[in-house]
Scaffold this active site. Structure first.
Site, PDB file in Angstrom:
ATOM      1  N   ASP A 122      41.354  36.344  43.214  1.00 14.33           N
ATOM      2  CA  ASP A 122      42.656  35.739  42.975  1.00 14.33           C
ATOM      3  C   ASP A 122      42.961  35.403  41.414  1.00 14.33           C
ATOM      4  OD1 ASP A 122      44.957  34.906  44.650  1.00 14.33           O
ATOM      5  OD2 ASP A 122      44.466  32.924  44.065  1.00 14.33           O
TER       6      ASP A 122
ATOM      7  N   ASP B 240      39.737  41.016  45.500  1.00 11.28           N
ATOM      8  CA  ASP B 240      39.802  40.214  44.268  1.00 11.28           C
ATOM      9  C   ASP B 240      39.412  38.935  44.011  1.00 11.28           C
ATOM     10  OD1 ASP B 240      42.529  38.556  44.325  1.00 11.28           O
ATOM     11  OD2 ASP B 240      42.757  40.435  45.408  1.00 11.28           O
TER      12      ASP B 240
END
Length: 292
Positions: free
Chosen positions: A213, A211
């Site tokens: 973040d 991802d």
């Protein structure tokens, strides 16, 4: 030191075994530093001895803070492991390091605070250098293996190790990215890398991006459901990378050109007659080479 290669793989979230191991068996290894995260899967791959340790335990029973890092590294050293490959999930602070990509980490910023970070202490003080906390030789092998497996991989990056288990606030994420210059963020490579250096083991860290973040304007808060989906794909890629390492590293191992396997050469400061016998007994695997 020169000898036979034995590859140890510490698997992070989503990676709980190694494909294709011959004579595979789960082994319980006793450590004076407590119980490791799980039994260790041993066998051979391409003629090279291998050991696999699921960092969180099978079934993911350990949080990042409760992983027994000292016992894990000590147990691998007791088995004869020479080269440790850490594979772990991470968030990315860089647009170009997208979910599904791998990053061969070469630097760390340690923000953990609730973990035992050294094998040494009162009764036997030692200071090792972690200026360059990963082994370039081992990292290069992982980079090549990832490329050969068709993985998009970035050679070099700074890993921000946070305590967790919660993900970052938006303010933290922006600070780590913009002010501190970190590239990826995770919760498990510290103190693991420091302990591997104290145990004179070559160590490479492969961060598997799941991802962006919370800093990314189009990403929003970390979506755990999406992370799990990407984790599954990254785990398959990670196993493909590991499968290629024995051929690249070979069976015969020369002394590490970067000195990882001699990190304790001048590190012990406590005078021999002042060293604590009980602590020395616990250091038999980690520091036996220099303690005699």
């Amino acid at each position: 030191m020169a000898g036979q290669t034995m590859i140890g793989v510490i698997g992070g979230s989503g990676i709980y075994d190694i494909d294709g191991l011959e004579d595979a068996a789960w082994r319980a290894v006793q450590s004076p530093w407590g119980s490791p995260s799980d039994e260790i899967l041993t066998g051979t791959l391409g003629g090279v001895p291998m050991a696999f340790l699921p960092r969180h335990g099978r079934g993911h029973v350990h949080s990042p803070s409760s992983v027994p890092y000292r016992a894990n590294i000590d147990a691998l050293k007791r088995l004869g492991v020479t080269d440790v490959i850490s594979v772990s999930a991470c968030g990315s602070f860089r647009e170009e390091m997208a979910p599904g990509h791998f990053v061969v980490v070469d630097q760390f910023i340690d923000r953990t605070f609730a973990r035992e970070k050294s094998f040494f202490g009162e009764g036997c003080v030692a200071h090792v250098s972690v200026a360059h906390p990963t082994c370039p030789r081992l990292g290069e092998a992982c980079f090549t293996a990832a490329q050969d497996a068709g993985i998009t991989v970035h050679n070099g990056g700074t890993y921000l190790a946070m305590e967790g288990p919660q993900f970052s606030t938006l303010a933290e994420s922006k600070m780590y990215r913009d002010s501190w210059g970190a590239d990826v963020i995770g919760m498990t490579n510290m103190p693991e890398a420091k302990l591997a250096r104290e145990a004179e083991l070559c160590y490479a860290s492969i961060a598997m991006v799941t991802d962006y973040d919370s800093w990314h304007p189009d990403h929003g808060e970390v979506d755990v459901t999406e992370i799990v989906k990407i984790l599954t794909g990254n785990a398959d890629k990670g196993r493909e990378m590991v499968r290629r390492l024995p051929t690249l590293l070979g069976t015969d191992r020369e002394a590490c050109p970067h000195g990882c396997d001699r990190a304790l050469e001048f590190a012990l400061l406590t005078a021999p007659d002042k060293r604590d016998a009980a602590l020395l007994g616990r250091l038999d695997a980690v520091a036996g080479r220099v303690l005699g």
